[in-house]
Design a protein around this motif. Structure first.
Motif, PDB file in Angstrom:
ATOM      1  N   GLN A 134       0.822  -1.205   0.000  1.00 37.56           N
ATOM      2  CA  GLN A 134       0.000   0.000   0.000  1.00 37.56           C
ATOM      3  C   GLN A 134       0.857   1.257   0.000  1.00 37.56           C
ATOM      4  OE1 GLN A 134      -2.390  -0.593   3.457  1.00 37.56           O
ATOM      5  NE2 GLN A 134      -3.945  -1.800   2.402  1.00 37.56           N
ATOM      6  N   ILE A 135       1.954   1.229   0.736  1.00 36.99           N
ATOM      7  CA  ILE A 135       2.855   2.378   0.767  1.00 36.99           C
ATOM      8  C   ILE A 135       3.480   2.605  -0.596  1.00 36.99           C
ATOM      9  CG2 ILE A 135       4.997   3.266   1.751  1.00 36.99           C
ATOM     10  CD1 ILE A 135       4.265   1.860   4.343  1.00 36.99           C
ATOM     11  N   LEU A 136       3.916   1.516  -1.248  1.00 36.43           N
ATOM     12  CA  LEU A 136       4.514   1.649  -2.572  1.00 36.43           C
ATOM     13  C   LEU A 136       3.507   2.162  -3.591  1.00 36.43           C
ATOM     14  CD1 LEU A 136       6.757  -1.545  -2.820  1.00 36.43           C
ATOM     15  CD2 LEU A 136       7.470   0.809  -2.491  1.00 36.43           C
ATOM     16  N   ASP A 137       2.239   1.699  -3.482  1.00 33.39           N
ATOM     17  CA  ASP A 137       1.205   2.204  -4.393  1.00 33.39           C
ATOM     18  C   ASP A 137       1.015   3.700  -4.231  1.00 33.39           C
ATOM     19  OD1 ASP A 137       0.594  -0.114  -5.713  1.00 33.39           O
ATOM     20  OD2 ASP A 137      -0.866  -0.778  -4.238  1.00 33.39           O
ATOM     21  N   ALA A 138       0.956   4.172  -2.993  1.00 29.32           N
ATOM     22  CA  ALA A 138       0.770   5.605  -2.745  1.00 29.32           C
ATOM     23  C   ALA A 138       1.956   6.413  -3.254  1.00 29.32           C
ATOM     24  CB  ALA A 138       0.574   5.851  -1.254  1.00 29.32           C
ATOM     25  N   ARG A 174      10.160  -0.911  -6.888  1.00 31.99           N
ATOM     26  CA  ARG A 174      10.494  -2.279  -6.504  1.00 31.99           C
ATOM     27  C   ARG A 174      11.963  -2.579  -6.800  1.00 31.99           C
ATOM     28  NH1 ARG A 174       7.527  -4.987  -2.833  1.00 31.99           N
ATOM     29  NH2 ARG A 174       5.311  -4.905  -3.316  1.00 31.99           N
ATOM     30  N   MET A 175      12.413  -2.161  -7.976  1.00 32.76           N
ATOM     31  CA  MET A 175      13.813  -2.371  -8.340  1.00 32.76           C
ATOM     32  C   MET A 175      14.739  -1.575  -7.425  1.00 32.76           C
ATOM     33  SD  MET A 175      15.908  -3.966 -10.264  1.00 32.76           S
ATOM     34  CE  MET A 175      14.757  -4.633 -11.488  1.00 32.76           C
ATOM     35  N   ALA A 176      14.322  -0.359  -7.068  1.00 34.64           N
ATOM     36  CA  ALA A 176      15.147   0.458  -6.180  1.00 34.64           C
ATOM     37  C   ALA A 176      15.249  -0.167  -4.798  1.00 34.64           C
ATOM     38  CB  ALA A 176      14.564   1.874  -6.080  1.00 34.64           C
ATOM     39  N   MET A 177      14.200  -0.874  -4.357  1.00 32.67           N
ATOM     40  CA  MET A 177      14.257  -1.568  -3.080  1.00 32.67           C
ATOM     41  C   MET A 177      15.324  -2.654  -3.083  1.00 32.67           C
ATOM     42  SD  MET A 177      12.232  -0.397  -0.757  1.00 32.67           S
ATOM     43  CE  MET A 177      10.713   0.475  -0.444  1.00 32.67           C
ATOM     44  N   GLU A 178      15.604  -3.209  -4.266  1.00 33.52           N
ATOM     45  CA  GLU A 178      16.627  -4.245  -4.373  1.00 33.52           C
ATOM     46  C   GLU A 178      18.027  -3.658  -4.545  1.00 33.52           C
ATOM     47  OE1 GLU A 178      16.108  -7.494  -4.176  1.00 33.52           O
ATOM     48  OE2 GLU A 178      13.918  -7.443  -4.067  1.00 33.52           O
ATOM     49  N   THR A 179      18.119  -2.560  -5.292  1.00 34.50           N
ATOM     50  CA  THR A 179      19.431  -2.017  -5.645  1.00 34.50           C
ATOM     51  C   THR A 179      19.844  -0.805  -4.815  1.00 34.50           C
ATOM     52  OG1 THR A 179      18.454  -0.588  -7.362  1.00 34.50           O
ATOM     53  CG2 THR A 179      19.100  -2.816  -8.024  1.00 34.50           C
ATOM     54  N   ASP A 210      18.743   2.298  -5.371  1.00 34.40           N
ATOM     55  CA  ASP A 210      18.790   3.483  -6.231  1.00 34.40           C
ATOM     56  C   ASP A 210      17.998   4.618  -5.569  1.00 34.40           C
ATOM     57  OD1 ASP A 210      18.919   5.331  -8.229  1.00 34.40           O
ATOM     58  OD2 ASP A 210      17.903   4.130  -9.754  1.00 34.40           O
ATOM     59  N   GLU A 211      18.700   5.690  -5.202  1.00 35.54           N
ATOM     60  CA  GLU A 211      18.076   6.799  -4.467  1.00 35.54           C
ATOM     61  C   GLU A 211      16.977   7.485  -5.267  1.00 35.54           C
ATOM     62  OE1 GLU A 211      18.484   8.305  -1.461  1.00 35.54           O
ATOM     63  OE2 GLU A 211      19.861   6.796  -0.690  1.00 35.54           O
ATOM     64  N   LYS A 212      17.083   7.484  -6.583  1.00 34.68           N
ATOM     65  CA  LYS A 212      16.158   8.242  -7.424  1.00 34.68           C
ATOM     66  C   LYS A 212      14.729   7.728  -7.299  1.00 34.68           C
ATOM     67  CE  LYS A 212      15.476   9.783 -12.197  1.00 34.68           C
ATOM     68  NZ  LYS A 212      15.988   9.711 -13.590  1.00 34.68           N
ATOM     69  N   TYR A 213      14.558   6.427  -7.149  1.00 32.69           N
ATOM     70  CA  TYR A 213      13.221   5.840  -7.143  1.00 32.69           C
ATOM     71  C   TYR A 213      12.823   5.244  -5.797  1.00 32.69           C
ATOM     72  CZ  TYR A 213      13.650   6.334 -12.189  1.00 32.69           C
ATOM     73  OH  TYR A 213      13.819   6.843 -13.441  1.00 32.69           O
ATOM     74  N   LEU A 214      13.610   5.461  -4.757  1.00 26.13           N
ATOM     75  CA  LEU A 214      13.228   4.990  -3.435  1.00 26.13           C
ATOM     76  C   LEU A 214      12.048   5.800  -2.908  1.00 26.13           C
ATOM     77  CD1 LEU A 214      16.579   4.377  -1.497  1.00 26.13           C
ATOM     78  CD2 LEU A 214      14.890   2.675  -2.175  1.00 26.13           C
ATOM     79  N   PRO A 215      11.201   5.217  -2.064  1.00 21.06           N
ATOM     80  CA  PRO A 215      10.143   6.009  -1.412  1.00 21.06           C
ATOM     81  C   PRO A 215      10.753   7.133  -0.590  1.00 21.06           C
ATOM     82  CG  PRO A 215       9.744   3.658  -1.144  1.00 21.06           C
ATOM     83  CD  PRO A 215      11.095   3.787  -1.742  1.00 21.06           C
ATOM     84  N   PRO A 261      14.523  -1.095   2.142  1.00 22.07           N
ATOM     85  CA  PRO A 261      15.347  -1.614   1.050  1.00 22.07           C
ATOM     86  C   PRO A 261      16.293  -2.723   1.518  1.00 22.07           C
ATOM     87  CG  PRO A 261      15.362   0.792   1.096  1.00 22.07           C
ATOM     88  CD  PRO A 261      14.710   0.344   2.365  1.00 22.07           C
ATOM     89  N   LYS A 262      16.694  -3.585   0.583  1.00 21.56           N
ATOM     90  CA  LYS A 262      17.540  -4.718   0.901  1.00 21.56           C
ATOM     91  C   LYS A 262      18.892  -4.252   1.444  1.00 21.56           C
ATOM     92  CE  LYS A 262      14.952  -8.152  -0.576  1.00 21.56           C
ATOM     93  NZ  LYS A 262      14.484  -9.233   0.325  1.00 21.56           N
ATOM     94  N   PRO A 263      19.473  -5.007   2.400  1.00 14.92           N
ATOM     95  CA  PRO A 263      20.812  -4.660   2.894  1.00 14.92           C
ATOM     96  C   PRO A 263      21.848  -4.680   1.772  1.00 14.92           C
ATOM     97  CG  PRO A 263      19.740  -6.258   4.339  1.00 14.92           C
ATOM     98  CD  PRO A 263      18.880  -6.150   3.122  1.00 14.92           C
ATOM     99  N   LEU A 264      22.696  -3.671   1.758  1.00 13.79           N
ATOM    100  CA  LEU A 264      23.731  -3.540   0.732  1.00 13.79           C
ATOM    101  C   LEU A 264      25.127  -3.721   1.310  1.00 13.79           C
ATOM    102  CD1 LEU A 264      22.312  -0.480  -1.253  1.00 13.79           C
ATOM    103  CD2 LEU A 264      22.019  -2.900  -1.758  1.00 13.79           C
ATOM    104  N   VAL A 265      25.238  -4.015   2.602  1.00 14.87           N
ATOM    105  CA  VAL A 265      26.531  -4.210   3.243  1.00 14.87           C
ATOM    106  C   VAL A 265      26.526  -5.571   3.924  1.00 14.87           C
ATOM    107  CG1 VAL A 265      26.951  -1.748   3.578  1.00 14.87           C
ATOM    108  CG2 VAL A 265      25.783  -3.055   5.357  1.00 14.87           C
ATOM    109  N   SER A 266      27.731  -6.098   4.160  1.00 12.19           N
ATOM    110  CA  SER A 266      27.876  -7.364   4.855  1.00 12.19           C
ATOM    111  C   SER A 266      27.953  -7.138   6.355  1.00 12.19           C
ATOM    112  CB  SER A 266      29.130  -8.092   4.358  1.00 12.19           C
ATOM    113  OG  SER A 266      29.082  -8.270   2.954  1.00 12.19           O
TER     114      SER A 266
END
Length: 205
Positions: free
Chosen positions: A11-15, A79-84, A86-91, A194-199
């Motif tokens: 719902q948050i992503l839809d909004a 959705r892709m930004a949540m995986e990668t 990418d600041e441009k398309y993050l909520p 968003p998915k963790p990007l660090v170990s």
């Protein structure tokens, strides 16, 4: 519980997608037709009437389809930004270097908060096989665990705030950053968005 959390995330992503796609659809300028030669100049009343005409397409079905397509495209980018990351398309709630710093700090550490949900589920299923004495003992242990998790959330939020103040300045710290950090530390690592990007152990500088 997990299904409800997933539904809330969708719902948050839809909004976010609708609010991001709306300016793109409305920012397209109307094409101005070239004026014909030999035609008398329109009067002021005619010009004002022309300005009042709606800029949206007369075909409402086509307009709705275009809007729906724009929202779907924007949602796919989020959705892709949540995986990668990418600041441009993050909520909006996840955007910015301070939020990125907080996420990286939480994802780099081991915490007891991320295991709380698993422990509670194990207790719920095991309680059917326990005696009354064992169930009371485990329930007391769960209360102690929850207190430890609350203390950990407070401590992690404080550590992130201190590092944010040192890096970006105390006066520039975003509001709600400690709460944002605490909520992420309560989530299981695999379910974090968003998915963790660090170990583990790779703390931000």
């Amino acid at each position: 519980m997990l299904g409800r959390s997933k539904k809330t995330q969708n719902q948050i992503l839809d909004a976010e997608a609708r609010s991001a796609a709306q300016p793109e659809a409305s920012s397209q300028p109307a094409r101005k037709l070239p004026e014909k030669k030999g035609v008398p100049t329109p009067t002021r009343r005619q010009q004002e009437a022309a300005r009042k005409r709606p800029l949206v397409h007369n075909d409402r079905k086509a307009a709705r389809a275009a809007q729906r397509k724009a929202v779907q495209d924007q949602r796919a980018k989020m959705r892709m930004a949540m995986e990668t990351g990418d600041e441009k398309y993050l909520p909006a709630r996840d955007r910015g270097p301070q939020k990125r710093f907080a996420r990286d700090y939480v994802d780099a550490r081991w915490g007891i908060g991320e295991w709380l949900l698993i422990v509670v589920l194990i207790f719920l299923f095991a309680s059917f096989l326990m005696t009354e004495e064992a169930r009371a003992l485990v329930a007391f242990s769960l209360w102690a665990l929850m207190i430890a998790v609350i203390i950990e959330c407070w401590w992690v939020g404080r550590q992130v705030a201190k590092r944010i103040d040192a890096k970006f300045g105390r006066e520039n710290r975003e509001r709600g950053l400690r709460f944002y950090t605490a909520m992420r530390s309560l989530q299981m690592r695999r379910l974090r968005l968003p998915k963790p990007l660090v170990s583990r152990g790779q703390y931000p500088s």
